[in-house]
Write an enzyme that holds these catalytic residues in place. Structure first.
Site, PDB file in Angstrom:
ATOM      1  N   GLY A  17       0.829  -1.201   0.000  1.00  0.00           N
ATOM      2  CA  GLY A  17       0.000   0.000   0.000  1.00  0.00           C
ATOM      3  C   GLY A  17       0.870   1.260   0.000  1.00  0.00           C
ATOM      4  CB  THR A  70      -6.508   0.915   9.388  1.00  0.00           C
ATOM      5  OG1 THR A  70      -5.419   0.086   8.978  1.00  0.00           O
ATOM      6  CG2 THR A  70      -7.645   0.798   8.392  1.00  0.00           C
ATOM      7  CB  THR A  71      -8.700   6.249   9.075  1.00  0.00           C
ATOM      8  OG1 THR A  71      -8.524   6.256   7.656  1.00  0.00           O
ATOM      9  CG2 THR A  71      -7.471   6.845   9.743  1.00  0.00           C
ATOM     10  CB  SER A  94      -6.758   9.005  13.107  1.00  0.00           C
ATOM     11  OG  SER A  94      -6.483  10.208  13.791  1.00  0.00           O
ATOM     12  CG  HIS A 126      -7.229  13.110   2.790  1.00  0.00           C
ATOM     13  ND1 HIS A 126      -8.011  13.764   3.712  1.00  0.00           N
ATOM     14  CD2 HIS A 126      -6.126  12.686   3.461  1.00  0.00           C
ATOM     15  CE1 HIS A 126      -7.406  13.737   4.884  1.00  0.00           C
ATOM     16  NE2 HIS A 126      -6.258  13.088   4.763  1.00  0.00           N
ATOM     17  CG  HIS A 127      -5.067  10.437  -1.676  1.00  0.00           C
ATOM     18  ND1 HIS A 127      -5.554   9.182  -1.888  1.00  0.00           N
ATOM     19  CD2 HIS A 127      -4.704  10.459  -0.358  1.00  0.00           C
ATOM     20  CE1 HIS A 127      -5.480   8.464  -0.785  1.00  0.00           C
ATOM     21  NE2 HIS A 127      -4.964   9.235   0.166  1.00  0.00           N
ATOM     22  CE  LYS A 130      -8.889   9.757   4.456  1.00  0.00           C
ATOM     23  NZ  LYS A 130      -8.290   8.508   4.985  1.00  0.00           N
ATOM     24  N   GLY A 136      -9.940  10.062   9.348  1.00  0.00           N
ATOM     25  CA  GLY A 136      -9.752   9.728  10.765  1.00  0.00           C
ATOM     26  C   GLY A 136      -9.201  10.913  11.538  1.00  0.00           C
TER      27      GLY A 136
HETATM   28  N1  LIG Z   1      -2.470   7.012  10.671  1.00  0.00           N
HETATM   29  C1  LIG Z   1      -1.914   7.732   9.699  1.00  0.00           C
HETATM   30  O1  LIG Z   1      -1.052   8.598   9.927  1.00  0.00           O
HETATM   31  C2  LIG Z   1      -2.311   7.433   8.289  1.00  0.00           C
HETATM   32  C3  LIG Z   1      -3.326   6.557   8.056  1.00  0.00           C
HETATM   33  N2  LIG Z   1      -3.661   6.214   6.785  1.00  0.00           N
HETATM   34  C4  LIG Z   1      -4.679   5.194   6.649  1.00  0.00           C
HETATM   35  O2  LIG Z   1      -4.014   3.972   6.349  1.00  0.00           O
HETATM   36  C5  LIG Z   1      -4.846   3.170   5.525  1.00  0.00           C
HETATM   37  C6  LIG Z   1      -4.083   2.781   4.272  1.00  0.00           C
HETATM   38  O3  LIG Z   1      -3.813   3.936   3.523  1.00  0.00           O
HETATM   39  P1  LIG Z   1      -2.989   3.836   2.145  1.00  0.00           P
HETATM   40  O4  LIG Z   1      -1.699   3.151   2.373  1.00  0.00           O
HETATM   41  O5  LIG Z   1      -2.999   5.199   1.550  1.00  0.00           O
HETATM   42  O6  LIG Z   1      -3.980   2.910   1.301  1.00  0.00           O
HETATM   43  P2  LIG Z   1      -3.669   1.967   0.050  1.00  0.00           P
HETATM   44  O7  LIG Z   1      -4.986   1.732  -0.598  1.00  0.00           O
HETATM   45  O8  LIG Z   1      -2.530   2.493  -0.748  1.00  0.00           O
HETATM   46  O9  LIG Z   1      -3.181   0.612   0.734  1.00  0.00           O
HETATM   47  C7  LIG Z   1      -4.033  -0.240   1.430  1.00  0.00           C
HETATM   48  C8  LIG Z   1      -3.368  -1.600   1.438  1.00  0.00           C
HETATM   49  O10 LIG Z   1      -4.110  -2.462   2.285  1.00  0.00           O
HETATM   50  C9  LIG Z   1      -4.264  -3.695   1.610  1.00  0.00           C
HETATM   51  N3  LIG Z   1      -5.458  -4.370   2.081  1.00  0.00           N
HETATM   52  C10 LIG Z   1      -6.747  -4.088   1.793  1.00  0.00           C
HETATM   53  N4  LIG Z   1      -7.576  -4.955   2.403  1.00  0.00           N
HETATM   54  C11 LIG Z   1      -6.780  -5.809   3.088  1.00  0.00           C
HETATM   55  C12 LIG Z   1      -7.041  -6.935   3.903  1.00  0.00           C
HETATM   56  N5  LIG Z   1      -8.292  -7.340   4.165  1.00  0.00           N
HETATM   57  N6  LIG Z   1      -5.979  -7.589   4.446  1.00  0.00           N
HETATM   58  C13 LIG Z   1      -4.716  -7.166   4.210  1.00  0.00           C
HETATM   59  N7  LIG Z   1      -4.409  -6.108   3.433  1.00  0.00           N
HETATM   60  C14 LIG Z   1      -5.435  -5.440   2.881  1.00  0.00           C
HETATM   61  C15 LIG Z   1      -4.354  -3.333   0.150  1.00  0.00           C
HETATM   62  O11 LIG Z   1      -4.042  -4.428  -0.651  1.00  0.00           O
HETATM   63  P3  LIG Z   1      -4.781  -4.591  -2.078  1.00  0.00           P
HETATM   64  O12 LIG Z   1      -4.401  -3.396  -2.865  1.00  0.00           O
HETATM   65  O13 LIG Z   1      -4.226  -5.884  -2.572  1.00  0.00           O
HETATM   66  O14 LIG Z   1      -6.248  -4.635  -1.766  1.00  0.00           O
HETATM   67  C16 LIG Z   1      -3.289  -2.246   0.051  1.00  0.00           C
HETATM   68  O15 LIG Z   1      -2.005  -2.796  -0.133  1.00  0.00           O
HETATM   69  C17 LIG Z   1      -6.117   3.990   5.279  1.00  0.00           C
HETATM   70  O16 LIG Z   1      -7.087   3.615   6.236  1.00  0.00           O
HETATM   71  C18 LIG Z   1      -5.651   5.419   5.530  1.00  0.00           C
HETATM   72  O17 LIG Z   1      -6.691   6.267   5.900  1.00  0.00           O
HETATM   73  C19 LIG Z   1      -2.999   6.734   5.711  1.00  0.00           C
HETATM   74  C20 LIG Z   1      -2.000   7.640   5.885  1.00  0.00           C
HETATM   75  C21 LIG Z   1      -1.558   8.066   7.186  1.00  0.00           C
HETATM   76  O1  LIG Z   2      -5.809   8.091   3.672  1.00  0.00           O
HETATM   77  C1  LIG Z   2      -4.905   8.956   3.819  1.00  0.00           C
HETATM   78  O2  LIG Z   2      -4.149   9.250   2.902  1.00  0.00           O
HETATM   79  C2  LIG Z   2      -4.747   9.562   5.141  1.00  0.00           C
HETATM   80  N1  LIG Z   2      -5.463   9.092   6.110  1.00  0.00           N
HETATM   81  C3  LIG Z   2      -5.421   9.485   7.467  1.00  0.00           C
HETATM   82  C4  LIG Z   2      -6.765  10.004   7.925  1.00  0.00           C
HETATM   83  O3  LIG Z   2      -7.801   9.455   7.502  1.00  0.00           O
HETATM   84  O4  LIG Z   2      -6.802  10.935   8.705  1.00  0.00           O
HETATM   85  C5  LIG Z   2      -4.259  10.384   7.793  1.00  0.00           C
HETATM   86  C6  LIG Z   2      -3.834  11.305   6.697  1.00  0.00           C
HETATM   87  O5  LIG Z   2      -4.653  12.417   6.679  1.00  0.00           O
HETATM   88  C7  LIG Z   2      -3.740  10.623   5.341  1.00  0.00           C
END
Ligand SMILES: NC(=O)C1=CN([C@@H]2O[C@H](COP(=O)(O)OP(=O)(O)OC[C@H]3O[C@@H](n4cnc5c(N)ncnc54)[C@H](OP(=O)(O)O)[C@@H]3O)[C@@H](O)[C@H]2O)C=CC1
Ligand SMILES: O=C(O)C1=N[C@H](C(=O)O)C[C@H](O)C1
Length: 236
Positions: A17, A70-71, A94, A126-127, A130, A136
């Site tokens: 991801g 994850t959010t 979050s 966000h992008h 999302k 979150g």
């Molecule tokens: N706490 C923080 O600071 C931040 C939180 N986030 C959160 O993190 C999460 C991921 O964001 P992001 O990386 O941008 O998202 P992406 O969509 O780029 O990545 C998500 C990944 O999770 C995998 N995935 C989906 N379902 C499952 C499952 N059931 N089991 C295992 N893996 C799974 C996907 O695989 P596949 O593509 O094969 O489905 C993909 O590789 C979001 O909820 C986002 O809001 C994001 C940025 C910062």
């Molecule tokens: O999905 C994202 O990209 C992000 N998710 C987080 C959120 O839901 O707050 C953190 C950040 O803003 C990026």
């Protein structure tokens, strides 16, 4: 007990991801961390709500800490996290950036000082990819404002099509989606004849990745419990 010279091993739930890749890049820059897909010291889950139950199960069976980034999680997820935190250390964040940890403190303080006469609106962008809205982080900031006011959070989401005045005491949320925006958050305190606006702009996912490493380091060897980024960054 692991010798301190050994790198801390992270098991990434979603290495492919956007966040998984950013964390791998941060690990590559820091020899005190390593990625281990099977036998990590800390599980790091930035994936999707559907993955949460299996990730928590993995952490509790192996008795190792877990960082949940994850959010978009629901009430059932909240209960699962609370249950897991009775047997392992769980960091739920979050947003793992230092800037947002500071923003949360500032918003709570502002809400306490300004009181209930000021309306609070949280705006985020966000992008285009999302999946959850509001973000979150937006919800965490809304909770901080409610805490500062000393009231439970009452959400008022998209108002489009409504013909009602703003609900008194509610915290409003609005979400924009487009392009490659990493993460913008504004918390607006709107009073009579004046506004106070707090803003955070994420310019790269590396801010979340570096914060995730700090969170994983905090969790290593930590007693069971539910922790937040405020525990990780300490007094700001
Ligand atoms: N706490 C923080 O600071 C931040 C939180 N986030 C959160 O993190 C999460 C991921 O964001 P992001 O990386 O941008 O998202 P992406 O969509 O780029 O990545 C998500 C990944 O999770 C995998 N995935 C989906 N379902 C499952 C499952 N059931 N089991 C295992 N893996 C799974 C996907 O695989 P596949 O593509 O094969 O489905 C993909 O590789 C979001 O909820 C986002 O809001 C994001 C940025 C910062
Ligand atoms: O999905 C994202 O990209 C992000 N998710 C987080 C959120 O839901 O707050 C953190 C950040 O803003 C990026």
């Amino acid at each position: 007990m692991r010798p301190t010279s050994q790198p801390l091993r992270l098991t990434l739930i979603a290495p492919e991801g956007r966040m998984g890749k950013a964390i791998a890049e941060a690990v590559a820059d820091d020899p005190s961390f390593a990625i281990d897909p099977d036998h990590g010291d800390v599980i790091v889950d930035f994936s999707a709500p559907e993955a949460l139950a299996a990730s928590l199960d993995r952490a509790t069976r192996a008795v190792i800490p877990i960082l949940i980034g994850t959010t978009g999680l629901d009430d059932l997820a909240d209960r699962r996290i609370a249950e897991a935190s009775r047997s392992v250390a769980v960091l739920r964040a979050s947003n793992t950036s230092l800037g947002v940890a500071l923003l949360e403190e500032l918003v709570e303080r502002a809400a306490r000082v300004l009181g209930n006469g000021w309306d609070v609106e949280v705006l985020e962008m966000h992008h285009r990819r999302k999946r959850d809205a509001p973000s979150g982080t937006a919800l965490t900031l809304g909770e901080a404002a409610a805490r500062g006011r000393g009231t439970p959070m009452r959400r008022e989401d998209a108002r489009s099509g409504r013909q009602l005045e703003r609900e008194e005491g509610a915290i409003g949320f609005a979400a924009l989606r487009g392009g490659t925006v990493v993460g913008d958050h504004d918390v607006i305190f709107a009073g009579t004849d004046e506004r106070v606006v707090f803003s955070h702009r994420a310019e790269s996912r590396m801010i979340f990745a570096r914060g995730a490493l700090a969170g994983a380091r905090f969790l290593a060897g930590r007693a069971p419990g539910l922790y937040t980024m405020r525990d990780v960054v300490g007094a700001l």
